[in-house]
Write a protein that holds these residues in place. Structure first.
Motif, PDB file in Angstrom:
ATOM      1  N   ARG A  65       0.831  -1.208   0.000  1.00 56.56           N
ATOM      2  CA  ARG A  65       0.000   0.000   0.000  1.00 56.56           C
ATOM      3  C   ARG A  65       0.862   1.252   0.000  1.00 56.56           C
ATOM      4  NH1 ARG A  65      -2.918   3.490   3.577  1.00 56.56           N
ATOM      5  NH2 ARG A  65      -1.893   2.581   5.404  1.00 56.56           N
ATOM      6  N   LYS A  66       1.937   1.238   0.763  1.00 52.58           N
ATOM      7  CA  LYS A  66       2.807   2.419   0.806  1.00 52.58           C
ATOM      8  C   LYS A  66       3.403   2.694  -0.575  1.00 52.58           C
ATOM      9  CE  LYS A  66       2.698   4.193   4.902  1.00 52.58           C
ATOM     10  NZ  LYS A  66       1.306   3.776   5.097  1.00 52.58           N
ATOM     11  N   TRP A  67       3.812   1.637  -1.269  1.00 46.57           N
ATOM     12  CA  TRP A  67       4.381   1.840  -2.596  1.00 46.57           C
ATOM     13  C   TRP A  67       3.332   2.294  -3.597  1.00 46.57           C
ATOM     14  CZ3 TRP A  67       8.944   2.909  -4.240  1.00 46.57           C
ATOM     15  CH2 TRP A  67      10.061   2.541  -3.485  1.00 46.57           C
ATOM     16  N   VAL A  68       2.110   1.799  -3.463  1.00 52.45           N
ATOM     17  CA  VAL A  68       1.018   2.267  -4.321  1.00 52.45           C
ATOM     18  C   VAL A  68       0.767   3.752  -4.080  1.00 52.45           C
ATOM     19  CG1 VAL A  68      -1.453   2.076  -4.797  1.00 52.45           C
ATOM     20  CG2 VAL A  68      -0.080   0.004  -4.528  1.00 52.45           C
ATOM     21  N   GLN A  69       0.776   4.169  -2.818  1.00 56.38           N
ATOM     22  CA  GLN A  69       0.596   5.587  -2.494  1.00 56.38           C
ATOM     23  C   GLN A  69       1.708   6.438  -3.101  1.00 56.38           C
ATOM     24  OE1 GLN A  69       0.233   4.733   1.831  1.00 56.38           O
ATOM     25  NE2 GLN A  69      -1.514   6.121   1.798  1.00 56.38           N
ATOM     26  N   ILE A  70       2.933   5.963  -3.009  1.00 53.15           N
ATOM     27  CA  ILE A  70       4.072   6.701  -3.565  1.00 53.15           C
ATOM     28  C   ILE A  70       3.951   6.819  -5.077  1.00 53.15           C
ATOM     29  CG2 ILE A  70       6.563   6.625  -3.959  1.00 53.15           C
ATOM     30  CD1 ILE A  70       6.793   5.352  -1.136  1.00 53.15           C
ATOM     31  N   VAL A  71       3.605   5.706  -5.730  1.00 53.02           N
ATOM     32  CA  VAL A  71       3.461   5.705  -7.194  1.00 53.02           C
ATOM     33  C   VAL A  71       2.370   6.681  -7.614  1.00 53.02           C
ATOM     34  CG1 VAL A  71       2.752   4.330  -9.179  1.00 53.02           C
ATOM     35  CG2 VAL A  71       4.402   3.397  -7.543  1.00 53.02           C
ATOM     36  N   PHE A  72       1.218   6.621  -6.957  1.00 50.83           N
ATOM     37  CA  PHE A  72       0.138   7.539  -7.297  1.00 50.83           C
ATOM     38  C   PHE A  72       0.562   8.984  -7.084  1.00 50.83           C
ATOM     39  CE2 PHE A  72      -3.021   4.107  -7.457  1.00 50.83           C
ATOM     40  CZ  PHE A  72      -3.854   4.589  -8.470  1.00 50.83           C
ATOM     41  N   GLY A  73       1.302   9.238  -6.019  1.00 47.57           N
ATOM     42  CA  GLY A  73       1.777  10.587  -5.758  1.00 47.57           C
ATOM     43  C   GLY A  73       2.644  11.112  -6.885  1.00 47.57           C
ATOM     44  N   PHE A  74       3.539  10.273  -7.387  1.00 50.78           N
ATOM     45  CA  PHE A  74       4.416  10.690  -8.480  1.00 50.78           C
ATOM     46  C   PHE A  74       3.667  10.786  -9.809  1.00 50.78           C
ATOM     47  CE2 PHE A  74       7.965   9.525  -5.659  1.00 50.78           C
ATOM     48  CZ  PHE A  74       8.803  10.607  -5.900  1.00 50.78           C
ATOM     49  N   VAL A  75       2.704   9.903 -10.039  1.00 50.68           N
ATOM     50  CA  VAL A  75       1.930   9.956 -11.277  1.00 50.68           C
ATOM     51  C   VAL A  75       1.109  11.241 -11.343  1.00 50.68           C
ATOM     52  CG1 VAL A  75      -0.019   8.913 -12.505  1.00 50.68           C
ATOM     53  CG2 VAL A  75       1.816   7.467 -11.647  1.00 50.68           C
ATOM     54  N   MET A  76       0.502  11.618 -10.221  1.00 48.68           N
ATOM     55  CA  MET A  76      -0.310  12.838 -10.190  1.00 48.68           C
ATOM     56  C   MET A  76       0.543  14.093 -10.139  1.00 48.68           C
ATOM     57  SD  MET A  76      -3.571  11.951  -7.740  1.00 48.68           S
ATOM     58  CE  MET A  76      -2.822  10.776  -6.606  1.00 48.68           C
ATOM     59  N   ASN A  77       1.820  13.939  -9.789  1.00 50.32           N
ATOM     60  CA  ASN A  77       2.727  15.083  -9.697  1.00 50.32           C
ATOM     61  C   ASN A  77       4.009  14.768 -10.465  1.00 50.32           C
ATOM     62  OD1 ASN A  77       1.338  16.945  -7.561  1.00 50.32           O
ATOM     63  ND2 ASN A  77       1.252  14.892  -6.689  1.00 50.32           N
ATOM     64  N   GLY A  78       3.845  14.556 -11.758  1.00 50.04           N
ATOM     65  CA  GLY A  78       4.966  14.116 -12.584  1.00 50.04           C
ATOM     66  C   GLY A  78       5.619  15.192 -13.413  1.00 50.04           C
TER      67      GLY A  78
ATOM     68  N   VAL B 154      -9.940   4.876  -2.240  1.00 50.52           N
ATOM     69  CA  VAL B 154      -9.098   5.882  -2.884  1.00 50.52           C
ATOM     70  C   VAL B 154      -8.320   6.670  -1.841  1.00 50.52           C
ATOM     71  CG1 VAL B 154      -9.105   7.979  -4.287  1.00 50.52           C
ATOM     72  CG2 VAL B 154     -10.609   6.076  -4.889  1.00 50.52           C
ATOM     73  N   CYS B 155      -8.990   7.017  -0.735  1.00 47.05           N
ATOM     74  CA  CYS B 155      -8.336   7.783   0.327  1.00 47.05           C
ATOM     75  C   CYS B 155      -7.160   7.025   0.922  1.00 47.05           C
ATOM     76  CB  CYS B 155      -9.340   8.103   1.432  1.00 47.05           C
ATOM     77  SG  CYS B 155     -10.856   8.930   0.882  1.00 47.05           S
ATOM     78  N   GLY B 156      -7.309   5.710   1.061  1.00 49.54           N
ATOM     79  CA  GLY B 156      -6.278   4.901   1.689  1.00 49.54           C
ATOM     80  C   GLY B 156      -5.145   4.491   0.783  1.00 49.54           C
ATOM     81  N   TRP B 157      -5.370   4.549  -0.530  1.00 48.10           N
ATOM     82  CA  TRP B 157      -4.372   4.028  -1.461  1.00 48.10           C
ATOM     83  C   TRP B 157      -3.855   5.050  -2.473  1.00 48.10           C
ATOM     84  CZ3 TRP B 157      -2.742  -1.254  -1.784  1.00 48.10           C
ATOM     85  CH2 TRP B 157      -3.351  -2.110  -0.842  1.00 48.10           C
ATOM     86  N   ALA B 158      -4.606   6.125  -2.737  1.00 48.30           N
ATOM     87  CA  ALA B 158      -4.221   6.994  -3.851  1.00 48.30           C
ATOM     88  C   ALA B 158      -4.286   8.480  -3.552  1.00 48.30           C
ATOM     89  CB  ALA B 158      -5.111   6.682  -5.069  1.00 48.30           C
TER      90      ALA B 158
END
Length: 298
Positions: free
Chosen positions: A5-18, A95-99
């Protein structure tokens, strides 16, 4: 599962802020990706953001309805409502917990060693007030002489906007400091309050004021992916209570609107398979039969 889950959160963070050219352009991204809806709370004006903020777009939609009707332009905002509806129908507050980038920021702040305090449950109703009044009604009803409204939540409250956009833009464009006033000071104080609160309480903004979380919670009964509770297997040990970042007592309220489906209760707490994951009405796993992966600390 916590590690995943932590890695999914990190990936989503970078995808939305790329958009990492912002230190050179000193401005926000305005390219073609800006038509994509960010699933979590992520400010449109963040210099790295490549997506638009769903709550900001929804407020702009409501703020422009009167002007659109008076000018004969019947814009219904299908892409905005459709994106949010699909995300809500599939995942709800998962979505709140993962993205959600701001949810992830709060989780990281909460790992700072400190005393721990729960968020009073009565405050959890505030986010529905924010959703109804500051996202829908005030932008629609309080208009200027031209018939246009304002994005009240973004303008007066959103700590994510201050953290992700306001402060970075002041660094990138120092001339903006001359435009600062009471409005920015108000939002800065709110941001500081939630940053400090996040250290001693888990996800306080998610629990109390986030309108996006309130919106996704409306889909809790119909969402495709759900956590389920098998009462026959439960021993009432209450091990699921302290691990929940949202203060949900899952064995007592398995349909709680606060549940973000982070899976902590299933993977870290319940040893009796009383909590299991369901997708589209089909059980896909419990603590025992999901593949073992590294777990995060509570």
């Amino acid at each position: 599962m916590g590690f995943v889950r932590k890695w999914v959160q990190i990936v989503f963070g970078f995808v939305m802020n790329g958009y990492w050219a912002f230190p050179f352009t000193r401005n926000i991204y305005q390219g073609p990706l800006k038509v994509i809806c960010a699933p979590g709370l992520n400010c449109y004006s963040c210099p790295a953001s490549t997506t638009y903020c769903a709550m900001g777009a929804l407020q702009q939609l409501m703020a422009g309805i009167r002007f659109s009707l008076e000018s004969g332009q019947y814009y219904l905002g299908g892409s905005i409502l459709g994106s949010l509806g699909v995300l809500g129908g599939l995942f709800g507050r998962m979505v709140c917990g993962w993205a959600c980038p701001f949810g992830f920021v709060q989780e990281m702040l909460n790992k700072i060693p400190s005393p721990s305090f729960s968020v009073p449950r009565v405050l959890r109703f505030c986010k529905y007030f924010v959703l109804v009044f500051m996202v829908f009604l005030l932008p629609l009803l309080v208009v200027d002489e031209f018939g246009g409204g304002s994005p009240w939540f973004c303008k007066y409250i959103c700590p994510a906007g201050t953290l992700e956009a306001g402060l970075p833009m002041l660094i990138l464009q120092p001339d903006l400091k001359s435009t600062l006033g009471v409005l920015f000071l108000n939002k800065f104080v709110i941001m500081i309050m939630f940053v400090g609160w996040s250290i001693v309480s888990s996800r306080p903004f998610c629990q109390t004021l986030c309108p996006l979380g309130a919106f996704y919670a409306l889909f809790s009964k119909v969402k495709l992916i759900k956590l389920r509770f098998d009462e026959a297997k439960c021993t009432a040990c209450k091990a699921c209570h302290p691990v929940c970042p949202m203060g949900v007592k899952f064995n007592e309220s398995p349909d709680d609107l606060e549940c973000i489906t982070c899976l902590k209760c299933m993977n870290q707490a319940c040893k009796f398979d009383a909590i299991y994951l369901e997708i589209g009405g089909v059980s896909v796993g419990s603590r025992r039969n999901l593949a073992p992966v590294a777990r995060e600390n509570v």
